[in-house]
Design an enzyme around this catalytic site. Sequence first.
Site, short mmCIF file in Angstrom:
data_model
loop_
_atom_site.label_atom_id
_atom_site.label_comp_id
_atom_site.label_asym_id
_atom_site.label_seq_id
_atom_site.Cartn_x
_atom_site.Cartn_y
_atom_site.Cartn_z
N SER A 150 0.86 -1.13 0.15
CA SER A 150 0.00 -0.06 -0.11
C SER A 150 0.85 1.35 0.12
O SER A 150 2.02 1.33 0.61
CB SER A 150 -1.02 0.02 1.32
OG SER A 150 -1.44 1.34 1.15
N TYR A 163 -2.27 -1.03 9.91
CA TYR A 163 -2.48 -1.45 8.65
C TYR A 163 -1.09 -1.25 7.87
O TYR A 163 -0.68 -2.22 7.29
CB TYR A 163 -3.42 -0.54 8.02
CG TYR A 163 -3.74 -0.82 6.31
CD1 TYR A 163 -4.33 -2.38 6.00
CD2 TYR A 163 -3.26 -0.31 5.51
CE1 TYR A 163 -4.63 -2.42 4.78
CE2 TYR A 163 -3.39 -0.59 3.93
CZ TYR A 163 -4.28 -1.43 3.69
OH TYR A 163 -4.39 -1.94 2.43
#
Length: 254
Positions: A150, A163
Amino acid sequence: MTSTTQSNRPAADHTRVALVTGASGGIGRAVAVRLGAAGMSVGVHYAGNKERALETAREVEAAGGQASLVTGDVADEAAAADMFDALEEAYGGIDVVINTAGIMLLAPLAELDLDDFDRLYRTNVRGTFVVSKQAARRIRSGGAIVNFSSTVTKLALPTYTAYAATKGAVDAMTLILAKELRGRDITVNAVAPGPTATALFLDGKPAAAIEGLRNMSPLQRLGQPEDIAETVAHLAGPARWINGQVLYVNGGVA
């Protein structure tokens, strides 16, 4: 495994076979359909929503590929082995593994429930590790592994601590596994999407926050799942000289 077709073509016809985890929706579905459009036979993995997975499988076939459903917990070694067994039995082998399965839980570090942290770690890190372990042992020469990172690993956005930490772990796995597969003619890369219009990303975000994220890119829009799928398809097929890389697919977000 449930197949939406009656044909089990063997590997001898040179059809590439792909496993896409988390293919029942969002980016995973777009990736599966794009690989089908490239003529691949696609293992459409789902964890809980079989109906959505069937919809994905039908889209894969409409795009020109073959589709078979596989299910199981990606973080469970026996379940992952079963998925590979099923696709090898159906198609004769596996050439491409795409690890899109993931979850996103957001909170400031000081407030994040550790049970949520463990859930993130189990799916995003252990799940990628377990599936990659099977891929490293069983994928055919000329194959490709594509993991999902990400862009938040470098944007350092508040509330994304846990995350982003899981995606940093995926980056490390990707770079090292590429070297561990020396001599096998198997590429290992990760794509790191920026803000992308999926239910996973949009859920719970106010309109003002979404607009701010939209304007982070010089292109002034959110990414679409198809944008990400196009890059994945390149890595899964013709991109044989891209290896051990994390590709930021984010429209120029910095």
